[in-house]
Structure formats: structure tokens, C-alpha cells
Design a protein around this motif. Structure first.
Motif, PDB file in Angstrom:
ATOM      1  N   ALA A 116       0.782   6.992  14.743  1.00 59.46           N
ATOM      2  CA  ALA A 116       1.446   5.773  15.191  1.00 59.46           C
ATOM      3  C   ALA A 116       1.026   4.555  14.380  1.00 59.46           C
ATOM      4  N   THR A 117       0.142   4.736  13.419  1.00 60.94           N
ATOM      5  CA  THR A 117      -0.379   3.613  12.640  1.00 60.94           C
ATOM      6  C   THR A 117      -0.094   3.816  11.160  1.00 60.94           C
ATOM      7  N   ARG A 118       0.369   2.754  10.531  1.00 62.56           N
ATOM      8  CA  ARG A 118       0.559   2.767   9.081  1.00 62.56           C
ATOM      9  C   ARG A 118       0.011   1.464   8.518  1.00 62.56           C
ATOM     10  N   VAL A 119      -0.694   1.553   7.400  1.00 61.10           N
ATOM     11  CA  VAL A 119      -1.261   0.374   6.753  1.00 61.10           C
ATOM     12  C   VAL A 119      -0.698   0.264   5.351  1.00 61.10           C
ATOM     13  N   GLN A 120      -0.191  -0.919   5.006  1.00 64.22           N
ATOM     14  CA  GLN A 120       0.397  -1.145   3.694  1.00 64.22           C
ATOM     15  C   GLN A 120      -0.328  -2.310   3.023  1.00 64.22           C
ATOM     16  N   PHE A 121      -0.775  -2.110   1.785  1.00 66.34           N
ATOM     17  CA  PHE A 121      -1.472  -3.145   1.036  1.00 66.34           C
ATOM     18  C   PHE A 121      -0.540  -3.754  -0.010  1.00 66.34           C
ATOM     19  N   TYR A 122      -0.696  -5.054  -0.252  1.00 63.64           N
ATOM     20  CA  TYR A 122       0.096  -5.760  -1.254  1.00 63.64           C
ATOM     21  C   TYR A 122      -0.846  -6.591  -2.123  1.00 63.64           C
ATOM     22  N   GLN A 123      -0.514  -6.700  -3.413  1.00 64.38           N
ATOM     23  CA  GLN A 123      -1.363  -7.424  -4.348  1.00 64.38           C
ATOM     24  C   GLN A 123      -0.528  -8.420  -5.133  1.00 64.38           C
ATOM     25  N   PRO A 125       1.215 -12.438  -6.113  1.00 61.62           N
ATOM     26  CA  PRO A 125       2.283 -13.241  -5.507  1.00 61.62           C
ATOM     27  C   PRO A 125       3.525 -12.447  -5.145  1.00 61.62           C
ATOM     28  N   GLU A 126       3.940 -11.515  -6.015  1.00 69.30           N
ATOM     29  CA  GLU A 126       5.151 -10.748  -5.721  1.00 69.30           C
ATOM     30  C   GLU A 126       4.946  -9.835  -4.517  1.00 69.30           C
ATOM     31  N   GLY A 127       3.724  -9.332  -4.358  1.00 74.17           N
ATOM     32  CA  GLY A 127       3.443  -8.495  -3.193  1.00 74.17           C
ATOM     33  C   GLY A 127       3.540  -9.273  -1.900  1.00 74.17           C
ATOM     34  N   VAL A 128       2.994 -10.512  -1.896  1.00 71.77           N
ATOM     35  CA  VAL A 128       3.049 -11.324  -0.682  1.00 71.77           C
ATOM     36  C   VAL A 128       4.478 -11.779  -0.407  1.00 71.77           C
ATOM     37  N   LYS A 129       5.260 -12.037  -1.465  1.00 72.27           N
ATOM     38  CA  LYS A 129       6.678 -12.352  -1.261  1.00 72.27           C
ATOM     39  C   LYS A 129       7.392 -11.194  -0.567  1.00 72.27           C
ATOM     40  N   GLN A 130       7.042  -9.968  -0.947  1.00 75.14           N
ATOM     41  CA  GLN A 130       7.650  -8.806  -0.298  1.00 75.14           C
ATOM     42  C   GLN A 130       7.311  -8.785   1.181  1.00 75.14           C
ATOM     43  N   MET A 131       6.095  -9.197   1.538  1.00 78.91           N
ATOM     44  CA  MET A 131       5.706  -9.251   2.944  1.00 78.91           C
ATOM     45  C   MET A 131       6.568 -10.259   3.701  1.00 78.91           C
ATOM     46  N   TYR A 132       6.806 -11.417   3.085  1.00 72.20           N
ATOM     47  CA  TYR A 132       7.674 -12.412   3.719  1.00 72.20           C
ATOM     48  C   TYR A 132       9.089 -11.861   3.887  1.00 72.20           C
ATOM     49  N   TRP A 133       9.562 -11.133   2.888  1.00 72.80           N
ATOM     50  CA  TRP A 133      10.919 -10.590   2.983  1.00 72.80           C
ATOM     51  C   TRP A 133      10.998  -9.505   4.067  1.00 72.80           C
ATOM     52  N   ASN A 134       9.928  -8.735   4.217  1.00 71.07           N
ATOM     53  CA  ASN A 134       9.887  -7.757   5.305  1.00 71.07           C
ATOM     54  C   ASN A 134      10.050  -8.449   6.653  1.00 71.07           C
ATOM     55  N   GLU A 135       9.512  -9.647   6.747  1.00 69.63           N
ATOM     56  CA  GLU A 135       9.569 -10.423   7.987  1.00 69.63           C
ATOM     57  C   GLU A 135      11.002 -10.733   8.395  1.00 69.63           C
ATOM     58  N   THR A 136      11.914 -10.854   7.412  1.00 68.12           N
ATOM     59  CA  THR A 136      13.306 -11.180   7.738  1.00 68.12           C
ATOM     60  C   THR A 136      14.010 -10.050   8.477  1.00 68.12           C
TER      61      THR A 136
END
Length: 280
Positions: A116-123, A125-136
């Protein structure tokens, strides 16, 4: 050699062949059949290294050898011979696709984490932008603890696209902000005008009450941590319903202590926010 040489080099590299092999083939193609000494001179490759490279050319069917009296003459084979190598690469890719499923199963059997748990790492500026886009893609209200405004880090073009997407989906946001966020937001809007979120409310907490050192986003079953400070840019997403629920309750405790903010003109003591609005 003519300007088409980089094209040959690039294609050979995609097939896993060394740049010098491309140079040798090109030299044979341009200058015609040659002895080993002539090939070394025309291709600019040392003779001591040339013999191994010629073997690679033979293995790729890119060279033909004619044996004359006490010497060998090398000439370029048709470039179409590379179709055999291309077919081999295609077969290797198909094999890797099949093996990937096996690897995934093996990792799943040896995983220490809950299904039930998944962890995703981002590195970066482009990685953090992807996190923001996931939020949409959120289907619930997004609550957040914000260190500074995202426009400064992601810049205007991405922010405009992100805001439009959030507004199209009528996403609702509540954010807890600190002094750093207020400062960065005011600095941004003193020089820029851009679209804003239609459904966004904020409350301010001073650093004496709760120091904010990084960003936290909570939506659906996701808790996302973001860090832009001190030259380190990375993020972590944790997909777990219980963890997300716990972090949301923690947010509500902080929210109740915050002071309402009116368009970031400063905390407005005494003004309360109605939390009974419907969530889309």
C-alpha cells in the motif's frame, strides 16, 4: 573529410560502435580500397590500434578484405549490411522488455515496503516541477506548508501553465505560510503579473510559532516533501493513505493557529476563514 562525417559517427554510436570505427569506414568509403598503412593515415588512427578496430569492422560486416601478394586490401562493404546489426539491436530490446517484467517481480518479492506504500524520489528543478504537475491530478483539496512561492523557482512559463491546469480542474488549496513565503511572494508580484489560483486560501505562522524550512504538500493519498534550499533541489513523494491522513490532521492543527492573510498584504488579526465551502 566532408561535413557528413558527424552524421555517420552519430549513427554508429547509437549502434554501440566506437567513433573511430565510423572514421575508418568513412575513410574507406571516401578513398576507396586501401592497405593497412593507407587506412591508418587517411583515418587518423594509430596503426597499433587499427588491427582491433578492423576486427570490429569485420564483425559488423562493414569491411571486405582482399588478399593480394603479401598484403591485405581493405574496402568498405555496403552500408546496408548494418541492417543485420540493427535487427540484432531490435531483438536485444525485445529481450530486455521481457526480462524487465521478471526483474520487477523479483524486486516486488524482496521489497520491505508495504504493497500500500510507494515512495518516489525526484532530483533537480525539473524533478520538483514534475511533483507540482502531479499535484494537478489531485481529486481532493490540496493542503500545504510552504517555504517560499513556487514562481521564483519554477519561473513564469511553468507557473502559468500549472495555474491554468489547476483552475480548469477547479482544485482547491489551503496553504500555511511563513515569513520567507510572504517576502518572496511580495518580491515576485512587485515585478510580475500572472494568473492566480481561483481557490486558494492562506494562513500565516510566524517562525516563533512554527519554523517552516521546506515545502510539504498533501492531497489524495500523497504526501510530498520539497527542498530548494542551500543548492539542494530534491523532492520525495510518499503514497500511503494513512500517512497522508495523519499529515492532513497535523496541517489542520497548524491551520487553526494561523492568522488569515489577505492577498499577502500581511496577517489580518481577527479575520477568520469559512472552511465550510464545498470541495470539488
Amino acid at each position: 573529410m566532408i561535413n557528413d562525417e558527424p552524421i555517420i559517427r552519430s549513427y554508429f554510436a547509437k549502434l554501440g560502435l566506437e567513433a573511430e570505427i565510423a572514421d575508418l569506414y568513412f575513410a574507406l568509403y571516401i578513398h576507396g580500397p586501401q592497405t593497412i598503412s593507407e587506412l591508418s593515415r587517411n583515418a587518423g588512427v594509430e596503426r597499433t590500434r587499427l588491427y582491433r578496430l578492423v576486427d570490429d569492422l569485420k564483425a559488423s560486416s562493414l569491411v571486405e578484405v582482399e588478399i593480394h601478394y603479401k598484403r591485405s586490401i581493405f574496402k568498405a562493404a555496403p552500408i546496408a549490411n548494418l541492417r543485420v546489426l540493427v535487427s540484432q539491436k531490435e531483438q536485444e530490446v525485445r529481450g530486455l522488455q521481457v526480462e524487465l517484467a521478471v526483474v520487477e517481480e523479483a524486486l516486488a518479492r524482496n521489497s520491505l515496503s508495504s504493497p500500500a506504500t510507494r515512495v518516489q524520489f525526484y532530483q533537480g528543478p525539473e524533478g520538483v516541477k514534475q511533483m507540482y504537475w502531479n499535484e494537478t491530478k489531485a481529486t481532493t483539496e490540496v493542503v500545504s506548508i510552504l517555504y517560499e512561492n513556487m514562481q521564483i523557482r519554477t519561473l513564469g512559463a511553468f507557473f502559468e501553465r500549472w495555474v491554468r491546469r489547476c483552475n480548469e480542474r477547479q482544485l482547491h488549496f489551503r496553504g500555511i505560510i511563513g515569513d520567507e513565503f510572504v517576502t518572496s511572494q511580495r518580491a515576485w508580484y512587485s515585478k510580475h503579473q500572472n494568473e492566480r489560483l481561483q481557490f486558494w486560501q492562506a494562513r500565516h505562522l510566524s517562525k516563533e510559532v512554527f519554523p517552516i524550512t521546506h515545502g510539504v504538500l498533501v492531497y489524495d493519498d500523497v504526501v510530498a516533501y520539497q527542498n530548494w534550499k542551500d543548492g539542494e533541489v530534491f523532492g520525495i513523494e510518499i503514497y500511503n493513505q494513512q500517512i497522508a491522513g495523519s499529515q492532513r490532521k497535523f496541517f489542520e492543527l497548524l491551520w487553526d493557529q494561523g492568522l488569515p492573510v489577505d492577498d499577502l498584504k500581511g496577517p489580518q488579526p481577527g479575520k477568520r476563514i469559512d472552511k465550510s465551502r464545498p470541495i470539488t
